[in-house]
Design an enzyme around this catalytic site. Structure first.
Site, PDB file in Angstrom:
ATOM      1  N   ASP A 109      32.097  46.872  46.139  1.00 49.66           N
ATOM      2  CA  ASP A 109      30.788  46.246  46.267  1.00 49.66           C
ATOM      3  C   ASP A 109      29.817  47.310  46.769  1.00 49.66           C
ATOM      4  OD1 ASP A 109      31.488  43.768  45.436  1.00 49.66           O
ATOM      5  OD2 ASP A 109      31.796  42.923  47.438  1.00 49.66           O
TER       6      ASP A 109
ATOM      7  N   ASP B 226      36.308  37.279  42.713  1.00 50.96           N
ATOM      8  CA  ASP B 226      37.397  37.992  43.383  1.00 50.96           C
ATOM      9  C   ASP B 226      38.592  37.081  43.671  1.00 50.96           C
ATOM     10  OD1 ASP B 226      35.818  36.576  45.093  1.00 50.96           O
ATOM     11  OD2 ASP B 226      35.618  38.159  46.587  1.00 50.96           O
TER      12      ASP B 226
END
Lengths: 754, 570
Positions: A573, A662
Site C-alpha cells: 500500500d 486483501d
C-alpha cells in the site's frame, strides 16, 4: 620308500580329481548363466520349452526407408477428407471428440457452458438441481446459447431406473423437441443410475445421439475414452458446495489401524453382482479382516436364503459400519448390482484405502486421476489373494495411499460442485488440447481445479512444484505499489517506500499501480532507483461507474499484469512503512514457503456465536489467519487465480466497496494451500502506524470500513461454502532476533532497532 | 616325453633317491596334472564370449536351421481381434497368480519357419533383426522363463512387426498352430507398421483372437484401453547415429519439418507458414539428386542445400511429426533423440506408452485442423517450458525408445503393472528424468495437516548417568499440558537405572562419555556431516535465516495476555 608311496597316492588322487574337473569343466562355467535344463541342448533350441537365444546369421531389418516412404506417398485420399469421413463413421458407441464433437463452437468464446432454461412443470431432483446451479455459478456459465461450447439439459437424466420414483418419462420425445439439441452434438448428459433389476444394463432408455455421458458406474466396455467422463456415485445429501473435510486429522506411524480390511453390506444371493459378495466369507477371519454380509434386503429375501444366511446376519449385526470404516486401514469396495457404490466415496473420505473389487469399472475421473496412488485395484477373480496382497503393502505406501485419499476427496469429490467442475475441466482440457494440465497437476496438491493451464502449462511457473521438481524458488521479486492519493510532495511515505524497496538486493522491478483519479505525475517526479520503475494505470470498469465514486477498481491490484517479470510479487500500500532489511528478510522467508502469503500486518477471524456469524478482528491477538496484502509477498500465480477463479459477483462486490480485496486474497490462498499465511517480524514503528491508521487516506478513515470487512467475511465464507482460513500462532523472526548476543553478529539487525 | 626334459633335469633335486623308471612315471603324471590345470583355467577364466561361441557351435542356432512347419490350407484361422477385450475378460490372470516378486513370467516360443502347402514362407523377411533383438532382450531379462507351464505371458517368435511383409491369412493360421494358443489368451504380439494400402488400418490386420497387441500407430478407435499397449515405431537411426545430448536452450530454428512424405495438402500449409514466418521455419524434403538407398535416409534438402539427418533435428526447438499413411512415425523417435520437442499432428493417435508417460511434459499435440495456427501456438509456450520439454523428450528417448530392448521391456513392465497394480511403478518413476529424481524432495507426510492438540506428544529423553539433570528435565517437562508420555532411554550398560522408573535397555547403544562442547566433539560432528553427505550423494540440509516464535514474542504487550509468555527470558 614310505615317502615315495605317499607321494604316489597323493599325486594320483590329485590327478584324478583334476581330470574329473577337467571333463566336467565345460559344464561348470555354463551353469553360471542361469538354469540350464538338460533338454535344452537336446532339442537344439527349437523344441517347446527351449530357451530363446539370439539368432545368428544375417537378418533383414523389419522395414526399409524406401518402403516406409512409399507407403506414405501412396495415400491418395486428402487428410481433410479422411477427417470428415471419420465423423460420419465413428458415431454412437464409437464416438470420440474427433468424430462427435464440434470444436469450432468453442473457438470464438472459449469454453462456455449453456444450461437450458427450465421448462414449466418439469420436476428436477435435488441432485440435478445442484448440478445445474453449480454450473450456473461457475465461471464457465453463459446464458447465451450462441456463445456456448457445451450444452447441459434441464431435463433430469440422473435416475434412469424405470422402477425409481425419480424416473422421468417420455424423455426421448422431450429431448427431440429441443431446438438446440442438434443430434446431441456438444451436449453432456449426467447420469447416476441406469438399467434396472435384473440385469442393470447401462442403457439410459433414450437415444443420446452424439452427446457425451458423465455417468456413474460406467463399465470399461461402454466407456468411450476421451469422450465420456466417469463420475462417482453420490447421494442426494451430498452438499452442493463447500463439502466435508477428510477424516484424517493427523498421521500415525506405524499407519495400521484396528482392522486391516473391512466390509459391511448386502449379499444378493442371486443375480448380477452376487458372486463376489457371496464369496467374501472365505477371507473373513473376524480378527483383522472383517467382511460382513447380510441376506436381508428386498421383500422376499427369505425365498433365496442359503445355509449361511442366519449365521452371517447375526455376525453382521454385531458390528457398527461407521466404527469399522474409521478404524480400518483398508476398506473393501466390491461391486454391487451396479459397478459403483456409495461405499467408494465413504471410504475415500474416511481415509480408509479402498480395495476395489469391481472388475470392469471405469473408476471415477480415470482420465486424470492416477488411482494406484490412492487405492488398491484388486481383481474379483483373485479374491482369495486379497488378504495377502494388502498385508504385503509396505507401511510407507499405506501412509502415502491414505494421504492421497484425503487429497482426492477434498480436491474433486466432497461436493457436487467439485464433481461438476472436475467434469467440465476435463472436457476443457480436451478442447484446448495444447493448454491442458499434466498428470502431475491433477494428482498432486493442490489439484487440477486450482492449477489453471491458461496461466502456464509449465510446472515451474506454479508455486506448488518446486520441491517435486527439485528446483529452487525464484531469487527476485517485483514490488507493486498501489497508489490512490495524488503525488504532492517528495517526502510522502510512498517515496520513502519506493526507495527502500528498490534498494533490496532481491528486487528486480518496481511497478507503481496508479489507481488515483488525478492524472499520472511526470516521470522525473519519481525518485531515481537502481532498478527499473514502471507506472501503470489501474483499470477502470465502466460498469462500476454507477455504483462507485472512484473510477479505478481495487481488484486491479491483483490483475495478472504481464509486465511483472518475476514469480514473486511484493504487494504494497502507498502508506506502508518498510525498511530494506525488513523486505530482504521477508523475501528469504518467502523462498522457504513460496506457495503462501508472507508478510507483516496480520489479522484474525473468529466465530461470533452470539451473532452466529464470522467476525473480523484487527486486535493484537495470539494468533492470526490473514496477512494483509498492504505489505506481503506471494506468488504471481495468485493474481491469475484471483482474476480467473473467483466469480464475478465477489469481485464486483469488492470493487464496489473498494474494500476487502486483501481478505478475499487470503481466503483464496488458504483455500488452495489449506495452510495459514506467514507473518514475519516487523519494526515497532510500522506497527504503530498500522494501529493508529494515521496516514491512511479515505479508505481507512471511513467508519464503515471495518463493518464492511465483517460483511465481506460472511459473504466470502458463504460463497466458498466453508471457512478456508486457518489460524497460526507462529511468527517468523530472524534467527538471532532479540537474543542476548552482540547486535553486530545479527544479519537483520535493523529490524530490532527502534 | 622329450618335451618334459626340463622337468627331468630337476627331478633328482625334487625327489632324491628315485629310480629313472619312477621318474618317467612321475613326469607323465605331472604333465597330465599341469595340462588339466591349464584346461580348467581356460574354461574358468576365459572371457565370457567364449561361452557363447561354444554355445553356438554346440547348438548351431541359426534362422535357417529352425524347423520347417507346413501349414495345411484348411488350418484354422483365429477370429479377428475382439474390440471389447479387457484384462478382466480376455486375460487369464490365474496363470500369473500370486508371486512375492510381483513379476510376470514371460515365455518365448522357439523359432519355427512356417510355410504354406506350396512351401512359400508366410513372411517375406522371416525373423527380422529388430524382432530378434527384442526377443533376445526379453530372454535376458527377469521376466523370462523357459518353463512354459509357469508362464503368464506368451510371445510367439513369429515376427509381425511389419504387416507389409506378412501374408495375413497364413500368419494367422501359424499363430493358431502355436501349442499354447488357446484363443490367443495371454499372448502378446508386437507390431510397429500396421495396415496396408489403401486404407492403412491403425492396428494389425492379422486375425488374432484375444491376443494382446503391442502396436505402433493405434488410433483411439482400434486401441483397447487398458488391454493393448501403444508402442513407438522403432527408428533404425537410434542404433546407427550417435547424437550426444545437447543442453536445453534456444536453437537456430524455431520449427523444423523433416519428414519426406508429407501429403501435399499439408506441405502447402507448411509452405504458407514459412512464407509468413520466414527463417524461423525450416522445411526439408528428400534430396532429388541423391540416389535411393540407405544413404538417402541420412540426407535432407531444402532448395538444393543438403542437410545431415538426423543431426539437423538438433538445430531446432520444435520438430513437426505429421501423420503419414500411418499414425505412428519413426520420425518421432529421431526427434526425441535429438532433444527436439515434437509437435504431433496426428488426430486420434494414441501416443506411445501413453498409459504411463505424461506426454504433456515432452510434446505439443495440435489437432491437424490447426496446422495453420501452429506457429502462434508454439510461440505462446514459455521458454522455461520449452527447455523442460527438450530435456524430457531426450529422456523419453533414452529410457523408452532407444532400442528394441527398451521398447520390449517397457511394454512388459506396463502389462506387469496392470497385473500387480499395487506394486506398479509410480508416475514419478516413469516420468521424472534422473536429474529430477535425484534432486526432488517428496515428503512422506505431504498432506497439509494441522494436527489437533488432543493426542499431545511423547517426550524421549536420552540419558547416560547424570541422574540429577535427568530428574530436573523430567520434572520440567511433565509440567507441559500436552505431554502424553515420557520415555527415558537409559544409555548406560554398567549401571542399572534408578528404581521406580520403567526400564528400557538399549543393547546396541555404545556408551558415550558425558557430552562436551570441546573441540574434538565439533570436529567429529563435522566429519559426520561430510560422511553423511557423501553417502546421500548430495547435501540434503538447507540453510534458512528464520526461526519460529510465538506471534507476540518479545512484543511490548502484557505477558499474561500472551499464549506463550516468558519464552526467551532467562
Amino acid at each position: 620308500m614310505q615317502a615315495k608311496k605317499r607321494y604316489l597316492i597323493l599325486l594320483s588322487a590329485g590327478a584324478c580329481l583334476i581330470l574329473l574337473f577337467c571333463l566336467g569343466g565345460i559344464q561348470v562355467p555354463l551353469s553360471r548363466r542361469g538354469p540350464s535344463r538338460p533338454h535344452d541342448r537336446r532339442l537344439s533350441g527349437y523344441g517347446p520349452g527351449a530357451r530363446w537365444r539370439h539368432m545368428s546369421g544375417y537378418l533383414q531389418p523389419f522395414s526399409s526407408w524406401e518402403q516406409d516412404r512409399s507407403d506414405d506417398l501412396t495415400e491418395h485420399i486428402s487428410p481433410r477428407q479422411k477427417r470428415d469421413a471419420n465423423s460420419g463413421l465413428y458415431t454412437g458407441k464409437r464416438c470420440r471428440m474427433e468424430s462427435c464433437f464440434d470444436f469450432s463452437l468453442c473457438e470464438r468464446n472459449g469454453f462456455k457452458v449453456y444450461v437450458y432454461p427450465q421448462q414449466k412443470g418439469e420436476k428436477l431432483s435435488e441432485s440435478y438441481q445442484n448440478i445445474l446451479s453449480s454450473i450456473e455459478g461457475s465461471r464457465f456459465y453463459t446464458s447465451d446459447p450462441g456463445q456456448a461450447c457445451l450444452f447441459v439439459l434441464s431435463l433430469d437424466t440422473l435416475d434412469r431406473d424405470q422402477l425409481s420414483p425419480q424416473y422421468v418419462h417420455n424423455l426421448k420425445a422431450k429431448i427431440q423437441s429441443l431446438p438446440l439439441w442438434n443430434g446431441g452434438k456438444n451436449h453432456i448428459i449426467f447420469n447416476l443410475y441406469s438399467g434396472t433389476w435384473p440385469d442393470y444394463t447401462e442403457d439410459l432408455g433414450f437415444d443420446i445421439g452424439l452427446a457425451m455421458l458423465a455417468k456413474a458406474s460406467i463399465s470399461t466396455e461402454n466407456f468411450r475414452p476421451d469422450f465420456d467422463v466417469s463420475i462417482p456415485l453420490f447421494s442426494k445429501d451430498h452438499p452442493r458446495t463447500g463439502g466435508e473435510k477428510g477424516y484424517l486429522k493427523y498421521n500415525t506411524i506405524p499407519p495400521y489401524r484396528k482392522y486391516m480390511l473391512v466390509f459391511k453390506g448386502k449379499r444378493y444371493l442371486t443375480g448380477i453382482g452376487s458372486d463376489t459378495r457371496n464369496a467374501l466369507y472365505h477371507i473373513h477371519n473376524s480378527e483383522d479382516v472383517v467382511l460382513l454380509t447380510t441376506c436381508k434386503h428386498g421383500k422376499d429375501w427369505q425365498k433365496h436364503k442359503d445355509a449361511r444366511c442366519n449365521k452371517d446376519n447375526a455376525e453382521y449385526d454385531k458390528y457398527d459400519y461407521r466404527e469399522m470404516l474409521y478404524n480400518s486401514t483398508f476398506c473393501l469396495v466390491p461391486r454391487g448390482r451396479r459397478l459403483g457404490s456409495f461405499r467408494f466415496l465413504e471410504a475415500l473420505q474416511a481415509a480408509c484405502v479402498p480395495v476395489m473389487l469391481s472388475n470392469g469399472w471405469e473408476l471415477p475421473f480415470s482420465e486424470i486421476i492416477d488411482w494406484n496412488r490412492a487405492a488398491v485395484i484388486g481383481d474379483e477373480r483373485l479374491l482369495l489373494q486379497i488378504p495377502s496382497t494388502v498385508h504385503s503393502i509396505h507401511q510407507d505406501k499405506i501412509l502415502s495411499l491414505r494421504q492421497q485419499t484425503q487429497f482426492l476427496w477434498e480436491a474433486y469429490f466432497n461436493s457436487v460442485e467439485k464433481i461438476v467442475l472436475t467434469t467440465l475441466e476435463i472436457i476443457q482440457d480436451r478442447v484446448l488440447l495444447h493448454t491442458s494440465r499434466s498428470n502431475l497437476m491433477w494428482n498432486s496438491l493442490p489439484g487440477g481445479l486450482f492449477t489453471l493451464p491458461q496461466y502456464s502449462t509449465s510446472l515451474r511457473d506454479f508455486p506448488f512444484y518446486y520441491a517435486e521438481l527439485g528446483i529452487k524458488p525464484p531469487s527476485k521479486f517485483t514490488a507493486i505499489i498501489h497508489v490512490v492519493t495524488p503525488l504532492v510532495s517528495q517526502s510522502q511515505p510512498v517515496m520513502k517506500l519506493l526507495v527502500a524497496v528498490a534498494k533490496s538486493q532481491y528486487c528486480a522491478q518496481v511497478i507503481v499501480l496508479w489507481n488515483c483519479e488525478k492524472p499520472l505525475p511526470a516521470k522525473h517526479r519519481w525518485p531515481a532507483t537502481s532498478v527499473p520503475v514502471t507506472v501503470i494505470e489501474g483499470e477502470s470498469k465502466s460498469h462500476l461507474l454507477v455504483f462507485s465514486k472512484s473510477h479505478q477498481v481495487i481488484s486491479s491490484r491483483f490483475l495478472p499484469y504481464n509486465t511483472i517479470p518475476t514469480d514473486a510479487v511484493l504487494s504494497l500500500d502507498e502508506d506502508t512503512v518498510l525498511s530494506t532489511t525488513e523486505v530482504d528478510f521477508a523475501f528469504t522467508v518467502w523462498q522457504s514457503f513460496p506457495d503462501r502469503i508472507v508478510g507483516y500486518p496480520a489479522r484474525s477471524h473468529f466465530w461470533d456465536s452470539n451473532k452466529e456469524r464470522w467476525g473480523y478482528t484487527s486486535k493484537w491477538t495470539n494468533d492470526y489467519s490473514m496477512v494483509l496484502t498492504g505489505a506481503a509477498i506471494y506468488h504471481k500465480y495468485y493474481h491469475d487465480l484471483y482474476t480467473t477463479y473467483l466469480p464475478a459477483s465477489l469481485k464486483i462486490m469488492v470493487d464496489q466497496m473498494s474494500n476487502c480485496e486483501d481478505i478475499l486474497m487470503n481466503f483464496l490462498v488458504s483455500l488452495v494451500t489449506k495452510l495459514p499465511p506467514i507473518k514475519v517480524t516487523q519494526k515497532k514503528q510500522y506497527k504503530e502506524t498500522m494501529m493508529g491508521q494515521s496516514s491512511r487516506a479515505s479508505r481507512w478513515a471511513d467508519p464503515d470500513h471495518f463493518a464492511q470487512r465483517q460483511t465481506c467475511m460472511n459473504k466470502f465464507a458463504s460463497w466458498f461454502g466453508a471457512m478456508p482460513l486457518v489460524h497460526s500462532q507462529m511468527r517468523l523472526d530472524p534467527v538471532l532476533f532479540k537474543d542476548q548476543v552482540s547486535i553486530l553478529r545479527k544479519k537483520y539487525r535493523d529490524i530490532e532497532r527502534l | 616325453m622329450y618335451t618334459s626334459g626340463k622337468y627331468s633335469s630337476r627331478g633328482p633335486a625334487l625327489i632324491p633317491r628315485m629310480k629313472t623308471k619312477h621318474r618317467i612315471y612321475y613326469i607323465t603324471l605331472f604333465s597330465v596334472v599341469l595340462l588339466g590345470l591349464i584346461a580348467t583355467g581356460m574354461f574358468q577364466f576365459w572371457p565370457h564370449s567364449i561361452e557363447s561361441t561354444a554355445d553356438w557351435t554346440l547348438d548351431k542356432r541359426s534362422v535357417h536351421d529352425a524347423p520347417l512347419i507346413r501349414l495345411p490350407v484348411s488350418s484354422p484361422i483365429p477370429e479377428r481381434g475382439d474390440l471389447s477385450c479387457r484384462m478382466h475378460t480376455c486375460f487369464d490372470v490365474y496363470r500369473c497368480g500370486y508371486n512375492p516378486k510381483n513379476r510376470i513370467k514371460v515365455y518365448i516360443y522357439p523359432l519355427q519357419r512356417f510355410v504354406d502347402e506350396l512351401g512359400v514362407p508366410i513372411s517375406s523377411t522371416g525373423l527380422s533383426r529388430e524382432y530378434n533383438d527384442l526377443l533376445s532382450a526379453i530372454s535376458d531379462s527377469d521376466f523370462y522363463t523357459d518353463d512354459v507351464t509357469r508362464a503368464c505371458l506368451f510371445i510367439p517368435s513369429i515376427d509381425v512387426l511389419n504387416q507389409n511383409s506378412l501374408r495375413i491369412r497364413e500368419t494367422a493360421q501359424a499363430l493358431a498352430m502355436l501349442p499354447r494358443w488357446d484363443k490367443g489368451m495371454n499372448h502378446l504380439l508386437f507390431n510397429m507398421l500396421p495396415g496396408g494400402p489403401p486404407d492403412y488400418n491403425t492396428a494389425l490386420d492379422v486375425p488374432r483372437d484375444r491376443a494382446l497387441l503391442a502396436g505402433g500407430g493405434f488410433s483411439t478407435w482400434t486401441y483397447r484401453q487398458g488391454y493393448d499397449v501403444s508402442i513407438p515405431v522403432y527408428s533404425p537411426l537410434s542404433a546407427d547415429v550417435d547424437l550426444p545430448e545437447r543442453q536445453p536452450g534456444p536453437r537456430h530454428y524455431f520449427i523444423l519439418s523433416s519428414q519426406t512424405a508429407i501429403h501435399r495438402e499439408y506441405r502447402a500449409e507448411l509452405e504458407r507458414l514459412k512464407e509468413e514466418n520466414g527463417e524461423a521455419l525450416l522445411l526439408l524434403d528428400k534430396c532429388s539428386n541423391l540416389s535411393q538407398g540407405a544413404a538417402s535416409a541420412r540426407k535432407r534438402c531444402y532448395k538444393g542445400q543438403v542437410y545431415d539427418y538426423p543431426q539437423i533435428l538438433q538445430e531446432s526447438s520444435f520438430c513437426v511429426v505429421l501423420r503419414g499413411a500411418r499414425l505412428g512415425q519413426a520420425a518421432l523417435s529421431d526427434v526425441l533423440q535429438a532433444g527436439c520437442v515434437p509437435v504431433i499432428l496426428a488426430d486420434s493417435y494414441i501416443l506411445p506408452f501413453s498409459e504411463v508417460l505424461d506426454w504433456k511434459r515432452a510434446s505439443v499435440v495440435i489437432p491437424e485442423e490447426k496446422l495453420s495456427e501452429m506457429y502462434t501456438i508454439l510461440k505462446s509456450i514459455p521458454h522455461r517450458q520449452v527447455e523442460e520439454m527438450q530435456r524430457q523428450a531426450r529422456w523419453f528417448w533414452e529410457a523408452y525408445f532407444s532400442s528394441m530392448k527398451a521398447i520390449g521391456l517397457t511394454t512388459l513392465q506396463i502389462i506387469n503393472d496392470r497385473i500387480y497394480p499395487y506394486a506398479a511403478r509410480t508416475y514419478e518413476q516413469w516420468n521424472n528424468p534422473p536429474v529430477v529424481k535425484w534432486s526432488s524432495v517428496n515428503s512422506p507426510l505431504f498432506l497439509p495437516l494441522i494436527p489437533p492438540r488432543a493426542p499431545g506428544f511423547t517426550a524421549v529423553v536420552l540419558t547416560y548417568d547424570r541422574v540429577e539433570s535427568l530428574f530436573r528435565v523430567i520434572t520440567e517437562i511433565s509440567k507441559v499440558p500436552s505431554l502424553a508420555k515420557l520415555l527415558v532411554v537409559w544409555n548406560n550398560q554398567n549401571k542399572s537405572p534408578p528404581e521406580g522408573e520403567k526400564k528400557f535397555k538399549c543393547p546396541e547403544c555404545t556408551a558415550i562419555d558425558g557430552l562436551s562442547l570441546d573441540q574434538t566433539h565439533m570436529v567429529e560432528r563435522s566429519e559426520c556431516i561430510n560422511k553423511f553427505a557423501s553417502v546421500f550423494g548430495t547435501m540434503p540440509l538447507k540453510v534458512v535465516e528464520h526461526r519460529a516464535d510465538p506471534v507476540l514474542y518479545k512484543d511490548d504487550f502484557p505477558e499474561k495476555l500472551k499464549s506463550f509468555p516468558n519464552i526467551g527470558s532467562l
